[in-house]
Scaffold this motif. Structure first.
Motif, short mmCIF file in Angstrom:
data_model
loop_
_atom_site.label_atom_id
_atom_site.label_comp_id
_atom_site.label_asym_id
_atom_site.label_seq_id
_atom_site.Cartn_x
_atom_site.Cartn_y
_atom_site.Cartn_z
N LEU A 75 18.54 -23.47 34.54
CA LEU A 75 20.04 -23.78 35.19
C LEU A 75 21.08 -22.62 33.84
CD1 LEU A 75 20.95 -27.61 34.87
CD2 LEU A 75 21.42 -26.24 36.72
N ALA A 76 21.04 -22.03 33.09
CA ALA A 76 21.72 -21.46 32.06
C ALA A 76 21.63 -19.93 32.48
CB ALA A 76 21.05 -21.27 30.87
N GLY A 77 20.05 -19.46 32.80
CA GLY A 77 19.84 -18.64 34.03
C GLY A 77 20.74 -18.42 34.99
N LEU A 78 20.55 -19.11 36.04
CA LEU A 78 21.32 -19.37 37.28
C LEU A 78 22.32 -19.01 36.90
CD1 LEU A 78 20.67 -20.15 40.32
CD2 LEU A 78 21.20 -22.16 39.83
N ALA A 79 23.55 -20.10 36.13
CA ALA A 79 24.59 -19.27 35.67
C ALA A 79 24.72 -18.03 35.68
CB ALA A 79 25.14 -20.54 34.66
N ILE A 80 24.57 -17.30 34.54
CA ILE A 80 24.67 -16.36 33.94
C ILE A 80 24.34 -15.46 35.19
CG2 ILE A 80 23.42 -14.27 33.07
CD1 ILE A 80 23.33 -16.96 30.41
N GLY A 81 23.59 -15.64 36.06
CA GLY A 81 23.31 -14.68 37.33
C GLY A 81 24.41 -14.66 38.26
N GLN A 82 24.48 -15.59 38.12
CA GLN A 82 25.62 -15.71 39.35
C GLN A 82 27.13 -15.06 38.73
OE1 GLN A 82 26.19 -16.92 42.54
NE2 GLN A 82 24.87 -17.69 42.85
N GLY A 83 26.86 -14.78 37.57
CA GLY A 83 28.12 -14.51 36.67
C GLY A 83 27.78 -12.18 36.67
N MET A 84 26.34 -11.93 36.26
CA MET A 84 26.03 -11.29 36.42
C MET A 84 26.37 -10.41 38.08
SD MET A 84 22.25 -10.13 34.98
CE MET A 84 22.58 -10.89 33.04
N GLU A 85 26.52 -11.20 39.16
CA GLU A 85 26.65 -10.49 40.27
C GLU A 85 27.74 -10.46 40.58
OE1 GLU A 85 24.29 -12.00 44.48
OE2 GLU A 85 26.26 -13.25 43.71
N ARG A 86 28.68 -11.28 39.74
CA ARG A 86 30.43 -11.01 40.26
C ARG A 86 30.45 -9.20 39.52
NH1 ARG A 86 31.76 -12.87 44.09
NH2 ARG A 86 33.50 -12.65 43.22
N LEU A 87 29.55 -8.33 38.47
CA LEU A 87 30.33 -7.09 38.34
C LEU A 87 29.89 -6.42 39.30
CD1 LEU A 87 28.33 -7.69 35.10
CD2 LEU A 87 30.89 -8.03 35.24
N LEU A 88 28.79 -6.96 40.84
CA LEU A 88 28.32 -5.72 41.15
C LEU A 88 29.79 -4.84 41.65
CD1 LEU A 88 26.17 -7.37 43.68
CD2 LEU A 88 25.20 -5.41 41.68
N ARG A 89 29.57 -3.41 42.34
CA ARG A 89 30.36 -2.91 43.17
C ARG A 89 29.41 -1.96 44.44
NH1 ARG A 89 31.85 -1.19 37.87
NH2 ARG A 89 30.73 1.36 38.69
N PRO A 90 30.67 -2.52 45.51
CA PRO A 90 31.19 -2.80 45.88
C PRO A 90 31.69 -4.66 45.10
CG PRO A 90 30.20 -2.59 47.83
CD PRO A 90 30.11 -1.69 46.22
N ARG A 91 32.60 -4.77 45.36
CA ARG A 91 32.14 -6.53 45.24
C ARG A 91 32.18 -8.10 45.84
NH1 ARG A 91 36.08 -8.72 40.82
NH2 ARG A 91 35.02 -10.85 41.35
N VAL A 92 30.41 -8.76 45.59
CA VAL A 92 30.10 -9.90 46.73
C VAL A 92 31.35 -10.34 46.99
CG1 VAL A 92 28.24 -10.61 46.99
CG2 VAL A 92 28.12 -8.88 45.66
N ALA A 93 31.07 -11.38 48.67
CA ALA A 93 32.20 -12.25 48.46
C ALA A 93 31.41 -13.45 48.14
CB ALA A 93 31.71 -12.77 50.16
N PRO A 94 32.46 -14.48 47.29
CA PRO A 94 32.05 -15.73 46.98
C PRO A 94 31.25 -16.76 47.65
CG PRO A 94 34.30 -16.06 47.65
CD PRO A 94 33.61 -13.75 47.23
N PRO A 95 30.14 -17.68 47.56
CA PRO A 95 29.20 -17.98 47.51
C PRO A 95 29.82 -18.36 49.33
CG PRO A 95 29.32 -18.00 45.66
CD PRO A 95 30.35 -17.57 45.96
N TRP A 96 31.07 -19.56 48.98
CA TRP A 96 31.95 -20.23 50.04
C TRP A 96 32.00 -19.54 51.27
CZ3 TRP A 96 33.44 -19.61 44.67
CH2 TRP A 96 34.64 -19.44 44.97
#
Length: 525
Positions: free
Chosen positions: A10-31
């Motif tokens: 669970l911790a890795g899943l949450a941190i990985g989600q945060g890392m994905e938000r660092l990408l440029r161009p920005r990735v659309a949110p999951p919803w």
């Protein structure tokens, strides 16, 4: 044991989600993304976490290891986006191997100190985890730990097998697909497309003439793909007006010249190279447009070199870098080249800065044109002198900046990359003069095709002056038909090879040049 796996998962899943938000161009949110992308993302993380836990037997170590790899991909993607205007795609994984084989071409763009720091931190982390975290096998028994880990791996693998084929259709515009699908899903989608077989399309771009042409009327042809060549004078006011004096003179007497629309920015030379040699645009290559040479090592396609060989030419490719880079040693024979001269044909004395110099390459072409075998010669040259990283170049910094940019109002705070680029650009211009003189002096007619593969990578200069237009110039010149064109003709890279082919056929249909006219052309050159 379930908690020992669940908490780091669970911790890795949450941190990985945060890392994905660092990408440029920005990735659309999951919803805002398709449901299949959520399944792919969850299943990919679970599969990777499960596999590394299975090997390492330490779930927190496995979590940190997978997240470190993810961070490398995110950092590489952002660096690629900043320099090349394209995010990370599945084809780029092989560049990690190339970075080990050719570190100068890749590591500086990632950051030398960052790469060294990451390596040191990784080594320390591995030692710390192995020392501090006990293995699951020692705590719960080997059989029990294997059963628990397989309960992660097997369902995750099945979920991926079901979800990946249901991902939304790719547009093959990497930035758009990354934003719509997310990192994991876009990598899987591109990877899946890349495994599909490719059938080379039929092409008439290099159709042989209905009536055979006598070989004595065919000109020697030299085509030069000049590394990072473009005209910066329209981009920066105040550069030396005669910065490209020989290129200007070539265009003034060219059969054809203009702006060339190339499929890349800053790198990925083989995409422009493939377009020129095969006449294939991106849509004809599909997913393989991002690295066409993967397919061209397996397939022979209609090409400029193959058509010229059928016409009676001896065909030679000259590239002053290791032949194995991009698999050119396997690709060039498939494209119709009789011989491939790589860096082994040159010596260290031929270097100019970081790579073999353009003037040394021009001399090599001159030697090839002296071969008296009574056959026309086609030489395709891929230069290297002006390849980055330009800020590591030392030769260019010795060139007088006032001579290159006498009236530039302001200069970047760190303008070393631009300084080096302009210095090497002058050598590319001198290469034009040498080739033109050599071709005009041969007994056979001569033809020169010159174009740039892409604009250079100069982030400091672009931040200061703004980014230039990504087009490069092209010129087709003939010693037989010196004339000034009325208008520039814009072309795409996949149209340039066909335009050169048509010019060769037109020249071959004319009578051989007379001795008097040959002397006149030599004097003009």
């Amino acid at each position: 044991m379930i908690l020992s796996l669940l908490v780091p998962w669970l911790a890795g899943l949450a941190i990985g989600q945060g890392m994905e938000r660092l990408l440029r161009p920005r990735v659309a949110p999951p919803w805002q993304r398709h449901a299949s992308t959520w399944i792919v993302e969850l299943a990919t993380w679970t599969l990777l976490f499960g596999l590394f836990t299975l090997v390492l037997q330490r779930p927190w170590f496995a979590m940190a290891f997978v997240l470190s790899l993810l961070l490398v991909v995110v950092q590489s993607s952002n660096t690629k986006w900043d320099t090349l205007r394209e995010p990370f795609i599945c084809h780029d994984f092989e560049y990690f191997v190339d970075a080990i084989r050719h570190p100068r071409l890749y590591v500086p763009f990632f950051g030398v100190w960052l790469a060294l720091g990451a390596t040191a931190a990784g080594a320390l982390a591995i030692a710390a985890f192995l020392w501090l975290e006990p293995s699951l096998a020692s705590r719960y028994g080997l059989l029990a730990s294997l059963q628990a880990e397989l309960l992660l791996v097997v369902p995750a693998g099945l979920a991926l097998a079901l979800a990946v084929p249901r991902l939304p259709r790719c547009s093959l515009t990497p930035a758009d697909d990354l934003q719509r699908l997310g990192l994991y899903a876009s990598l899987w989608a591109y990877g899946r497309l890349a495994t599909r077989p490719w059938t080379p399309p039929d092409s008439t771009a290099f159709a042989l003439p209905e009536e055979p042409l006598p070989t004595e009327t065919l000109p020697h042809v030299v085509a030069v793909q000049s590394e990072s060549f473009f005209d910066p004078r329209s981009w920066i006011d105040g550069l030396a007006p005669d910065l490209l004096e020989h290129h200007d003179a070539l265009q003034e007497t060219a059969m054809r010249h203009g702006r060339l629309s190339v499929p890349v920015w800053g790198a990925n030379t083989v995409r422009t190279e493939t377009a020129f040699l095969t006449g294939l645009e991106g849509s004809a290559l599909g997913i393989h447009q991002f690295n066409p040479y993967h397919q061209l090592t397996r397939h022979s396609v209609p090409s400029l070199a193959a058509a010229m060989r059928d016409l009676g030419y001896r065909t030679v490719c000259v590239h002053p870098y290791p032949a194995s880079f991009y698999g050119r040693d396997k690709v060039m024979p498939h494209l119709g080249f009789d011989a491939f001269l790589d860096i082994d044909a040159f010596s260290d004395d031929d270097r100019c800065g970081q790579y073999i110099g353009d003037l040394a390459v021009a001399e090599m072409v001159g030697v090839l044109l002296q071969d008296q075998d009574n056959k026309p010669l086609f030489v395709f040259v891929i230069t290297m002198e002006n390849h980055g990283p330009l800020d590591l170049d030392t030769w260019g910094a010795t060139t007088d900046l006032a001579r290159l940019a006498p009236n530039v109002a302001t200069w970047p705070e760190d303008g070393s990359e631009l300084h080096s680029y302009l210095a090497h650009l002058r050598n590319a211009d001198r290469m034009i003069a040498g080739l033109r003189q050599t071709l005009a002096g041969t007994e056979r007619d001569g033809m020169l095709c010159w174009y740039g593969d892409h604009v250079p990578i100069m982030p400091n200069a672009y931040r200061h002056f703004g980014a230039p237009v990504g087009d490069t110039p092209y010129t087709i010149w003939s010693s037989r038909q010196p004339r000034r064109p009325q208008d520039e003709t814009p072309l795409r890279a996949d149209q340039l090879g066909a335009a050169l082919w048509q010019s060769i056929i037109a020249t071959g249909r004319q009578a051989p040049i007379t001795e008097g006219r040959q002397q006149n052309h030599q004097e003009q050159a």
